[in-house]
Design an enzyme around this catalytic site. Structure first.
Site, PDB file in Angstrom:
ATOM      1  N   ASP A   1      50.335  -3.654 -15.900  1.00 48.89           N
ATOM      2  CA  ASP A   1      51.451  -3.970 -14.879  1.00 48.89           C
ATOM      3  C   ASP A   1      50.823  -3.086 -13.715  1.00 48.89           C
ATOM      4  O   ASP A   1      50.881  -1.876 -13.573  1.00 48.89           O
ATOM      5  CB  ASP A   1      52.826  -3.464 -15.101  1.00 48.89           C
ATOM      6  CG  ASP A   1      53.817  -4.026 -14.026  1.00 48.89           C
ATOM      7  OD1 ASP A   1      53.293  -4.461 -12.861  1.00 48.89           O
ATOM      8  OD2 ASP A   1      55.038  -4.247 -14.354  1.00 48.89           O
TER       9      ASP A   1
ATOM     10  N   GLY B   1      51.035  -7.638 -18.593  1.00 48.36           N
ATOM     11  CA  GLY B   1      51.339  -7.263 -17.406  1.00 48.36           C
ATOM     12  C   GLY B   1      52.612  -7.337 -17.055  1.00 48.36           C
ATOM     13  O   GLY B   1      53.495  -6.727 -17.754  1.00 48.36           O
ATOM     14  N   HIS B   2      53.286  -7.509 -15.856  1.00 42.93           N
ATOM     15  CA  HIS B   2      54.410  -7.455 -15.306  1.00 42.93           C
ATOM     16  C   HIS B   2      55.501  -8.253 -16.054  1.00 42.93           C
ATOM     17  O   HIS B   2      56.594  -7.744 -16.424  1.00 42.93           O
ATOM     18  CB  HIS B   2      54.644  -7.967 -13.930  1.00 42.93           C
ATOM     19  CG  HIS B   2      55.674  -7.196 -13.139  1.00 42.93           C
ATOM     20  ND1 HIS B   2      56.128  -6.167 -12.865  1.00 42.93           N
ATOM     21  CD2 HIS B   2      56.887  -8.152 -12.417  1.00 42.93           C
ATOM     22  CE1 HIS B   2      57.282  -6.060 -12.310  1.00 42.93           C
ATOM     23  NE2 HIS B   2      57.494  -7.496 -12.011  1.00 42.93           N
ATOM     24  N   PHE B   3      55.408  -9.465 -16.425  1.00 42.79           N
ATOM     25  CA  PHE B   3      56.432 -10.217 -17.155  1.00 42.79           C
ATOM     26  C   PHE B   3      56.009 -10.190 -18.699  1.00 42.79           C
ATOM     27  O   PHE B   3      55.688 -11.335 -19.312  1.00 42.79           O
ATOM     28  CB  PHE B   3      56.510 -11.655 -16.357  1.00 42.79           C
ATOM     29  CG  PHE B   3      57.045 -11.596 -15.234  1.00 42.79           C
ATOM     30  CD1 PHE B   3      58.412 -11.778 -15.113  1.00 42.79           C
ATOM     31  CD2 PHE B   3      56.531 -11.753 -14.000  1.00 42.79           C
ATOM     32  CE1 PHE B   3      59.195 -11.654 -14.074  1.00 42.79           C
ATOM     33  CE2 PHE B   3      57.084 -11.931 -12.817  1.00 42.79           C
ATOM     34  CZ  PHE B   3      58.393 -11.956 -12.702  1.00 42.79           C
TER      35      PHE B   3
END
Length: 289
Positions: A240, A266-268
């Protein structure tokens, strides 16, 4: 209809229409799912049915997002304090007194305000890129913190974070090549549709500016961790670039019993590791109910 099917509701809270998804038996332990920017409760669309056989799940859209009200900035106080008030108001309206919290991105400063002020109501914390430590901030935040100091000078740069290329990047950055095919394009396209509504970019700019005040609350959040030791599960994307992995690992400083998982994404993280995260949550909630 399956007894575990997701149901969709609108309820009035403090004069605002708040949309929320709900599934499972309300007599079972409740997990409240708090989404981040720039998405909505849609990010939990797969997680909710994966857990509804055993738990009660409630996922609201914050005001200004998804299907909840989005009044213009001159008619609503777009601050994380106000969004916290609305979320608490929803829980009280629904009669939900005890619950675990799932914290993602913007959901973290909202949920951690609730937890630190009402520790007796919170049975546990699950954080996915839900920051509570300054170690989690990456260079991505430089322009946002510059904007907090001088809104006019840095607004053009910050506005670029509200365009479709930036929204797509939030979903795809840090995702291994062999998992990119799990990212459904409607995720970022739906989010972008929300951002492109008349007046919504001004809402998001106001929340960008207000984010600086969340850092003032970090000592309160960390004191809550030390004093109350809430059971905590961390499921965070190792790659992320918005909230870095150091923010995940920092939870162990004040919560040495926290269960920390850095996932290859990553972020999601739910988009690529939804099954893994659902399994971790099920085991965690069984231990902490």
């Amino acid at each position: 209809m399956s007894p575990f099917a997701t149901r969709h509701h609108l309820v009035t809270v403090a004069g605002q229409q708040v949309f929320y998804r709900e599934a499972g038996d309300p007599s079972r332990p409740t997990l409240v799912l708090l989404h981040g920017f720039p998405t909505s409760s849609h990010m939990f669309r797969n997680l909710i049915p994966a857990l509804a056989d055993e738990f009660h799940l409630v996922a609201p859209d914050h005001v200004g997002f998804g299907q909840s009200s989005a009044p213009p900035v001159d008619r609503f106080d777009y601050s994380f304090e106000r969004l916290t008030d609305i979320t608490l108001g929803l829980l009280d309206t629904l009669g939900i007194d005890r619950f675990a919290l799932y914290l993602h991105d913007y959901g973290a400063p909202i949920g951690l305000r609730i937890a630190s002020r009402h520790p007796q109501r919170v049975t546990g914390l699950i954080t996915q890129s839900g920051n509570a430590y300054t170690e989690g901030f990456t260079p991505f935040w430089n322009v946002l913190f510059d904007h907090a100091k001088d809104r006019q000078a840095h607004e053009p740069a910050v506005r670029r974070l509200l365009e479709v290329d930036a929204t797509r990047w939030q979903y795809t950055h840090g995702v291994p090549a062999d998992r990119l095919d799990r990212i459904a394009p409607e995720t970022w396209l739906l989010d972008q549709t929300g951002l492109d509504r008349p007046g919504n970019k001004e809402i998001q700019l106001q929340l960008f500016w207000d984010y600086q005040f969340n850092l003032d609350a970090y000592p309160d959040f960390q004191r809550y961790f030390r004093q109350h030791r809430p059971p905590t599960l961390v499921t965070w994307g190792r790659h992320d670039e918005i909230f870095g992995a150091a923010g995940a690992e920092a939870y162990a400083r004040d919560l040495p019993d926290a269960e920390v998982h850095l996932l290859d994404t990553g972020h999601f993280a739910l988009e690529t590791h939804g099954d893994e995260i659902a399994g971790l949550i099920r085991a965690f909630l069984r231990r902490t109910r």
